[in-house]
Design a protein around this motif. Sequence first.
Motif, PDB file in Angstrom:
ATOM      1  N   LEU A   1       0.833  -1.209   0.000  1.00 12.60           N
ATOM      2  CA  LEU A   1       0.000   0.000   0.000  1.00 12.60           C
ATOM      3  C   LEU A   1       0.863   1.253   0.000  1.00 12.60           C
ATOM      4  N   ALA A   2       1.989   1.197   0.706  1.00 12.14           N
ATOM      5  CA  ALA A   2       2.894   2.357   0.731  1.00 12.14           C
ATOM      6  C   ALA A   2       3.407   2.665  -0.671  1.00 12.14           C
ATOM      7  N   TYR A   3       3.800   1.630  -1.424  1.00 11.86           N
ATOM      8  CA  TYR A   3       4.246   1.841  -2.806  1.00 11.86           C
ATOM      9  C   TYR A   3       3.145   2.498  -3.642  1.00 11.86           C
ATOM     10  N   LEU A   4       1.918   1.981  -3.494  1.00 13.43           N
ATOM     11  CA  LEU A   4       0.821   2.503  -4.305  1.00 13.43           C
ATOM     12  C   LEU A   4       0.465   3.941  -3.929  1.00 13.43           C
ATOM     13  N   HIS A   5       0.521   4.268  -2.649  1.00  2.00           N
ATOM     14  CA  HIS A   5       0.225   5.644  -2.230  1.00  2.00           C
ATOM     15  C   HIS A   5       1.302   6.606  -2.721  1.00  2.00           C
TER      16      HIS A   5
ATOM     17  N   LYS B   1       5.473   8.500   6.261  1.00  7.28           N
ATOM     18  CA  LYS B   1       5.448   7.103   6.707  1.00  7.28           C
ATOM     19  C   LYS B   1       5.546   6.131   5.533  1.00  7.28           C
ATOM     20  N   TYR B   2       5.009   6.526   4.355  1.00  3.23           N
ATOM     21  CA  TYR B   2       5.052   5.624   3.208  1.00  3.23           C
ATOM     22  C   TYR B   2       6.486   5.409   2.735  1.00  3.23           C
ATOM     23  N   LEU B   3       7.253   6.495   2.673  1.00  4.76           N
ATOM     24  CA  LEU B   3       8.642   6.373   2.238  1.00  4.76           C
ATOM     25  C   LEU B   3       9.467   5.597   3.258  1.00  4.76           C
ATOM     26  N   LEU B   4       9.236   5.859   4.541  1.00  3.90           N
ATOM     27  CA  LEU B   4       9.967   5.132   5.595  1.00  3.90           C
ATOM     28  C   LEU B   4       9.690   3.636   5.496  1.00  3.90           C
ATOM     29  N   ASN B   5       8.460   3.292   5.126  1.00  4.19           N
ATOM     30  CA  ASN B   5       8.079   1.878   5.026  1.00  4.19           C
ATOM     31  C   ASN B   5       8.892   1.124   3.979  1.00  4.19           C
ATOM     32  N   ILE B   6       9.080   1.732   2.824  1.00  4.74           N
ATOM     33  CA  ILE B   6       9.613   0.959   1.691  1.00  4.74           C
ATOM     34  C   ILE B   6      11.003   1.386   1.236  1.00  4.74           C
TER      35      ILE B   6
ATOM     36  N   GLY C   1      15.040  13.925   9.571  1.00  2.00           N
ATOM     37  CA  GLY C   1      14.408  15.238   9.673  1.00  2.00           C
ATOM     38  C   GLY C   1      12.904  15.142   9.707  1.00  2.00           C
ATOM     39  N   GLY C   2      12.241  16.274   9.696  1.00  2.00           N
ATOM     40  CA  GLY C   2      10.785  16.310   9.780  1.00  2.00           C
ATOM     41  C   GLY C   2      10.119  15.710   8.566  1.00  2.00           C
ATOM     42  N   SER C   3      10.578  16.102   7.366  1.00  2.00           N
ATOM     43  CA  SER C   3       9.961  15.558   6.159  1.00  2.00           C
ATOM     44  C   SER C   3      10.923  14.593   5.488  1.00  2.00           C
ATOM     45  N   ALA C   4      10.363  13.617   4.805  1.00  2.00           N
ATOM     46  CA  ALA C   4      11.177  12.649   4.072  1.00  2.00           C
ATOM     47  C   ALA C   4      10.501  12.413   2.730  1.00  2.00           C
ATOM     48  N   THR C   5      11.108  12.948   1.666  1.00  2.00           N
ATOM     49  CA  THR C   5      10.590  12.763   0.320  1.00  2.00           C
ATOM     50  C   THR C   5      11.741  12.334  -0.579  1.00  2.00           C
ATOM     51  N   LEU C   6      11.408  11.905  -1.782  1.00  2.00           N
ATOM     52  CA  LEU C   6      12.474  11.561  -2.719  1.00  2.00           C
ATOM     53  C   LEU C   6      13.333  12.777  -3.027  1.00  2.00           C
TER      54      LEU C   6
ATOM     55  N   LYS D   1       2.585  12.410  -0.309  1.00  2.00           N
ATOM     56  CA  LYS D   1       3.888  12.767   0.267  1.00  2.00           C
ATOM     57  C   LYS D   1       4.053  12.332   1.716  1.00  2.00           C
ATOM     58  N   ASP D   2       3.094  11.557   2.257  1.00  2.00           N
ATOM     59  CA  ASP D   2       3.176  11.170   3.676  1.00  2.00           C
ATOM     60  C   ASP D   2       4.508  10.476   3.966  1.00  2.00           C
TER      61      ASP D   2
END
Length: 611
Positions: free
Chosen positions: A383-387, A396-401, A416-421, A393-394
């Motif tokens: 689900l994290a991949y699909l989201h 938790k999804y990036l941290l998961n996978i 840090g606070g945010s984690a995005t690609l 941009k949540d």
Amino acid sequence: MKLNASQKKAAVHLSGPMMVLAGPGSGKTSVIVHRTEYLITQGKVPPSHILVVTFSRAAAREMRDRFLQHVGKKQTEVTFGTFHGVFYGILKAAYHLGPENILSEKEKLEILQKIILHRSPDQASEHDFLEEISREIGSVKGNNIDIGHYYSQSCPDEVFRQIFSDYRKEMNARRKLDFDDMILFCYELFRKREDILKAWQNKFRYILVDEFQDINQLQYEVVRLLALPENNLFVVGDDDQSIYHFRGARPEIMLNFKKDYPGAETVLLDVNYRCTGSVLECASRVIRNNRERYSKKLKTENQAGSRVLSLSFADPPEEYRYLIDKIRKHTSDGGSYSDIAVLFRTNQEAEGLIQALAGYQIPFVMREQLPSLFRHWICRDLLAYLHLAAGEKDRKYLLNIMNRPNRYISREAVSGGSATLGSLMAYYSDKDWMIDRLVTLQNHLRIIGRLNPFAAVNFIRKTVGYEDYLHDYAIYRKIKPEDLFDMLDRIHESTKGCESLAAWEAHISEYERILEEQQKHQEELPDGVVLSTLHRVKGLEYKKVFIINVNEGTIPYRKAVLPAALEEERRLFYVGMTRASEDLTLCWVAREHDRKREPSRFLTEAALMTP
């Protein structure tokens, strides 16, 4: 109830050790009740000197109620209790313990989760890992194993030893005992304080143990100490129904009872009052293939009844349609839903069946709370991949996978606070090899975003490399990769027919709503088909029993490689078969998740299939 000859022989046994081999449906509770009465009325034993001990509060309560009903009284000084309850009473008297000193199961899991977060962070969110570690800690204590000589079945040995050590330190700091400590501390108390042991030996001069095949080594050692010096130890059980190895139960304890007590008398309760002749004979053919057991021949005064059926189905949906037809016919003929039990090896197998029954509005009762397939960490990853692919941009999804499969992204990079690609690319801007990995992930997410859920999960499995990750993870966890692939297959199967992430999540929500509703109305539901794993139906009986997925890899389970494990699987199947009082149907499927399946070897042993 009038006792038969073997039941009477057991019930009038007065002193010294005795082992009662009680086959399924042979009236063992009646024997315990009658013998307790006999000790009091004929043996002139004061009721307060008698201890009747079993494994669950419900069983102890039922035994006490049956005894009081039998003797026509409202109270008794006979102690009916569980091992944990009796040992807690002993420790309470010695150390003045109170409820505040006993660790609840919830607290235990919270402590372990905190420790795992520190020692094995990648597994901290995985509930099955947490439960397996908890169970292993109980096994180490229950069998009094030196932790230095213990080899974990859940993770690298050194990781487990660190978790175990941290857990003990935390328990000591809180001045608390868990359920397994009660037995361990009781054993140590008796070994150190002869005066205290003597006082309890004088208190419990006659000990009756129910379900003796489920005892672990430490419980047995404490009982043996308590029974000295008179050894008025009366044990009742069936080695053929020893199915709780994962809790520390060892059938060899029962098999060696005569060595520990050479003068012990043995009685076989050989009359089965539950099953038809066909069911009993079929089950007996299977269990006779076990080598480590007491040889016994059971009989029944019941009719032969209808023959045991072995039926093959193309796939699980066809199996479910057959069950629904049989259930509806039974109730249309005036039968009750609760006459029927559908049994399976693992609770994951119930998912499709639950949806099928709910679709036809057939009420059902679950013997245990089934964990939702969709709350498993593998589903969470998918689900994290699909989201992420949908542009969300949540963090938790990036941290998961991010490292599933391993991309060597460090924890510092996402601290840090945010984690995005984007933030990861900035963090690794001076490392071209990491940028390449992140660009690949970005491209994969772009492709996934254009696919329906079934195709997307397939892409994640094969192209992204999630199956390779699961294989490596299984090696780390010392489990068979097939176990994780089976879970992945089930989740993947659930995406069929869903054209979007929203549709799949709606399907997940509906399934969880069914589970939640069923759990809520469990107590008030007057009549429902019983759904249960084989482990949870020992001691129960139903008119019609269906055991589903009697396939190699399921029954017996694929983990059962060693001879002892295979024998336990056979005992588990035997327990399931002997729940049927009238009709027994064994079902197997030819294909599942687009893979060919083979019928169980147990069907050949039962003479229902040719080799």
